[in-house]
Design an enzyme around this catalytic site. Sequence first.
Site, PDB file in Angstrom:
ATOM      1  CG  ASN A  23      -2.066  -1.076   0.939  1.00  0.00           C
ATOM      2  OD1 ASN A  23      -2.181  -1.612  -0.172  1.00  0.00           O
ATOM      3  ND2 ASN A  23      -2.815  -1.397   1.958  1.00  0.00           N
ATOM      4  NE  ARG A 125     -12.013  -0.505  -0.424  1.00  0.00           N
ATOM      5  CZ  ARG A 125     -10.907  -1.199  -0.652  1.00  0.00           C
ATOM      6  NH1 ARG A 125     -10.982  -2.477  -1.010  1.00  0.00           N
ATOM      7  NH2 ARG A 125      -9.726  -0.632  -0.573  1.00  0.00           N
ATOM      8  N   PRO A 126     -16.741   3.951  -1.920  1.00  0.00           N
ATOM      9  CG  PRO A 126     -18.128   5.538  -0.950  1.00  0.00           C
ATOM     10  CD  PRO A 126     -17.598   4.157  -0.753  1.00  0.00           C
ATOM     11  CG  ASP A 128     -17.741  10.180  -1.288  1.00  0.00           C
ATOM     12  OD1 ASP A 128     -17.398   8.989  -1.157  1.00  0.00           O
ATOM     13  OD2 ASP A 128     -17.905  10.936  -0.315  1.00  0.00           O
ATOM     14  CG  ASP A 312      -5.497  -3.332   5.480  1.00  0.00           C
ATOM     15  OD1 ASP A 312      -4.745  -2.602   4.820  1.00  0.00           O
ATOM     16  OD2 ASP A 312      -6.732  -3.361   5.319  1.00  0.00           O
TER      17      ASP A 312
HETATM   18  C1  EPZ Z   1      -6.661   1.725   1.701  1.00  0.00           C
HETATM   19  O1  EPZ Z   1      -7.860   1.559   0.990  1.00  0.00           O
HETATM   20  C2  EPZ Z   1      -5.911   0.412   1.587  1.00  0.00           C
HETATM   21  N1  EPZ Z   1      -5.606   0.153   0.172  1.00  0.00           N
HETATM   22  C3  EPZ Z   1      -6.757  -0.714   2.172  1.00  0.00           C
HETATM   23  O2  EPZ Z   1      -5.975  -1.900   2.132  1.00  0.00           O
HETATM   24  C4  EPZ Z   1      -7.060  -0.380   3.636  1.00  0.00           C
HETATM   25  O3  EPZ Z   1      -7.904  -1.380   4.166  1.00  0.00           O
HETATM   26  C5  EPZ Z   1      -7.749   0.982   3.724  1.00  0.00           C
HETATM   27  O4  EPZ Z   1      -6.922   1.987   3.088  1.00  0.00           O
HETATM   28  C6  EPZ Z   1      -7.985   1.429   5.163  1.00  0.00           C
HETATM   29  O5  EPZ Z   1      -6.770   1.470   5.844  1.00  0.00           O
HETATM   30  C7  EPZ Z   1      -4.577   0.816  -0.395  1.00  0.00           C
HETATM   31  O6  EPZ Z   1      -3.918   1.627   0.229  1.00  0.00           O
HETATM   32  C8  EPZ Z   1      -4.290   0.484  -1.825  1.00  0.00           C
HETATM   33  P1  EPZ Z   1     -10.065   4.425   2.598  1.00  0.00           P
HETATM   34  P2  EPZ Z   1      -8.762   2.859   0.656  1.00  0.00           P
HETATM   35  O7  EPZ Z   1     -10.288   5.368   1.476  1.00  0.00           O
HETATM   36  O8  EPZ Z   1      -7.908   4.043   0.492  1.00  0.00           O
HETATM   37  C9  EPZ Z   1     -14.722   5.297   2.996  1.00  0.00           C
HETATM   38  C10 EPZ Z   1      -5.552  -4.154   1.777  1.00  0.00           C
HETATM   39  O9  EPZ Z   1      -6.002  -5.144   2.353  1.00  0.00           O
HETATM   40  N2  EPZ Z   1     -14.507   6.238   1.890  1.00  0.00           N
HETATM   41  O10 EPZ Z   1      -9.113   4.800   3.680  1.00  0.00           O
HETATM   42  O11 EPZ Z   1      -9.679   2.468  -0.447  1.00  0.00           O
HETATM   43  C11 EPZ Z   1     -14.470   3.853   2.588  1.00  0.00           C
HETATM   44  O12 EPZ Z   1     -15.648   3.304   2.030  1.00  0.00           O
HETATM   45  C12 EPZ Z   1      -6.468  -3.022   1.376  1.00  0.00           C
HETATM   46  O13 EPZ Z   1      -4.330  -3.975   1.502  1.00  0.00           O
HETATM   47  C13 EPZ Z   1     -15.590   6.965   1.385  1.00  0.00           C
HETATM   48  O14 EPZ Z   1     -16.719   6.821   1.855  1.00  0.00           O
HETATM   49  O15 EPZ Z   1      -9.588   3.010   1.999  1.00  0.00           O
HETATM   50  C14 EPZ Z   1     -14.076   3.207   3.887  1.00  0.00           C
HETATM   51  O16 EPZ Z   1     -15.260   2.875   4.583  1.00  0.00           O
HETATM   52  C15 EPZ Z   1      -7.911  -3.364   1.652  1.00  0.00           C
HETATM   53  N3  EPZ Z   1     -15.391   7.839   0.359  1.00  0.00           N
HETATM   54  C16 EPZ Z   1     -13.336   4.313   4.638  1.00  0.00           C
HETATM   55  O17 EPZ Z   1     -13.751   5.549   4.013  1.00  0.00           O
HETATM   56  C17 EPZ Z   1     -14.147   8.035  -0.189  1.00  0.00           C
HETATM   57  O18 EPZ Z   1     -14.024   8.858  -1.123  1.00  0.00           O
HETATM   58  C18 EPZ Z   1     -11.820   4.216   4.545  1.00  0.00           C
HETATM   59  O19 EPZ Z   1     -11.496   4.036   3.193  1.00  0.00           O
HETATM   60  C19 EPZ Z   1     -13.059   7.299   0.330  1.00  0.00           C
HETATM   61  C20 EPZ Z   1     -13.264   6.417   1.374  1.00  0.00           C
END
Ligand code: EPZ
Length: 424
Positions: A23, A125-126, A128, A312
């Site tokens: 990541n 995972r939007p 937005d 994770d």
């Molecule tokens: C990153 O995903 C990681 N992936 C994920 O690792 C990790 O689980 C996650 O961060 C949380 O730590 C990478 O870095 C490539 P977020 P990411 O945006 O960025 C919501 C693994 O196993 N959200 O921090 O996609 C979202 O739905 C993977 O290696 C919105 O609503 O996660 C979630 O509930 C899995 N709108 C929360 O925020 C947005 O625009 C956190 O998501 C963005 C996110």
Amino acid sequence: MDKLRMVGGSPLQGEVIIAGAKNAALPILCACLLTDQTITLRNVPDLQDVRTMLKLLQEIGVEVRFPDAADRSYVALNAGNIKSSEATYEMVKTMRASILVLGPLLARMHSAKVSLPGGCAIGARPVDQHIKGLKAMGATIKIEGGYIQAETPSPQNRLKGASILTDMITVTGTENLLMAASLANGTTILENAAREPEVGDLAELLVKMGAKITGIGTDRLVIEGVDKLHGAEHSVIPDRIEAGTFLCAVAAAGGEILVKHCRPGTLDAVIVKLQEAGLKMEVGSDWIKASMSGRPKAVSFRTSEYPAFPTDMQAQLMAVNAIASGNATITETIFENRFMHVQELNRLGADIAIEGNTAIAQGVEALSGAIVMATDLRASASLVIAGLAAQGETQVDRIYHLDRGYDRMEQKLTLLGANIVRVK
Ligand code: EPZ
């Protein structure tokens, strides 16, 4: 589809070398789009998700070279001749992290067309917040036909600095906006920024490329945009989740292992919880010696953003709790559907019940081997850990999920004395 077949019951012994962080590598690979000069990277993990990202970048026109053909962790990237600023559905559907090309492409090419990532097993995972931030920087963004179509404001043709406060902490959202802001005209403030070490690693590379960023490691990043960024060399930080996964493996299977090339300071929340579970650990500058004898003790935890316990690692510590003495309450606060490993663990004889975003694990004396199915990356790691501790033979199907985020997991476990083979 490949499967992993293992016979549990043998304690782990020996050394394991931790690879570069998936990541951190994924956003760092995309940072090459921000300059026409070469970015040279070391310690890049050889994972399916990294191979997918390299393919996507090549389709955009990035030249990818391995200066030492025998060393896949040493990669040189040059985005001097980008021919398209589009990431198609075909490319994005296999890996959500493809969204990380949006910010850099928009900042460098002034337009970008990136397929909206579909849903994913662990949650909606939007994106937005990524879009909200880019709009604040002056981008015009249309969502059409499943694609995000973004343009910078003409005639300046550059994004402009802005103050952005994301509604929630988002790792890739922070990374996309950080990359876009580094070439914007003016200063950008990212409030409520993610503090994951992988965000910091990306920021360190951007600074080496000439970006002006302060507040690295805090939830407030201030980026003073520059006109151009130049080439740089960088070594990707070690993968704290891979290290944590092996610590959970020895906590469940018993034995003594030396985890090398890791960064213990990025694992504090995991170390604290595993100590509570009874894992004995000696922590060095870039190594952790961990030993476990007897049954682990149940340890309750809730996932939260860094530096708290990482989502994770939730599935992996749940596998330890499955065979621990006592009951554990596990609360998942980041994703709405990250308990798909529960029913598979229960097929191995675990006794775990789900109530909303909380799982209650009643530790059992022993698990017994069965055929189980991986559903997502960390769930598959959890099933491997449980299989190592279970009596008899366990087969984990659909381990393409595992290969997305772990570099030859079964080979590393075999070197630690586990009885595990990959079956084509
Ligand atoms: C990153 O995903 C990681 N992936 C994920 O690792 C990790 O689980 C996650 O961060 C949380 O730590 C990478 O870095 C490539 P977020 P990411 O945006 O960025 C919501 C693994 O196993 N959200 O921090 O996609 C979202 O739905 C993977 O290696 C919105 O609503 O996660 C979630 O509930 C899995 N709108 C929360 O925020 C947005 O625009 C956190 O998501 C963005 C996110």
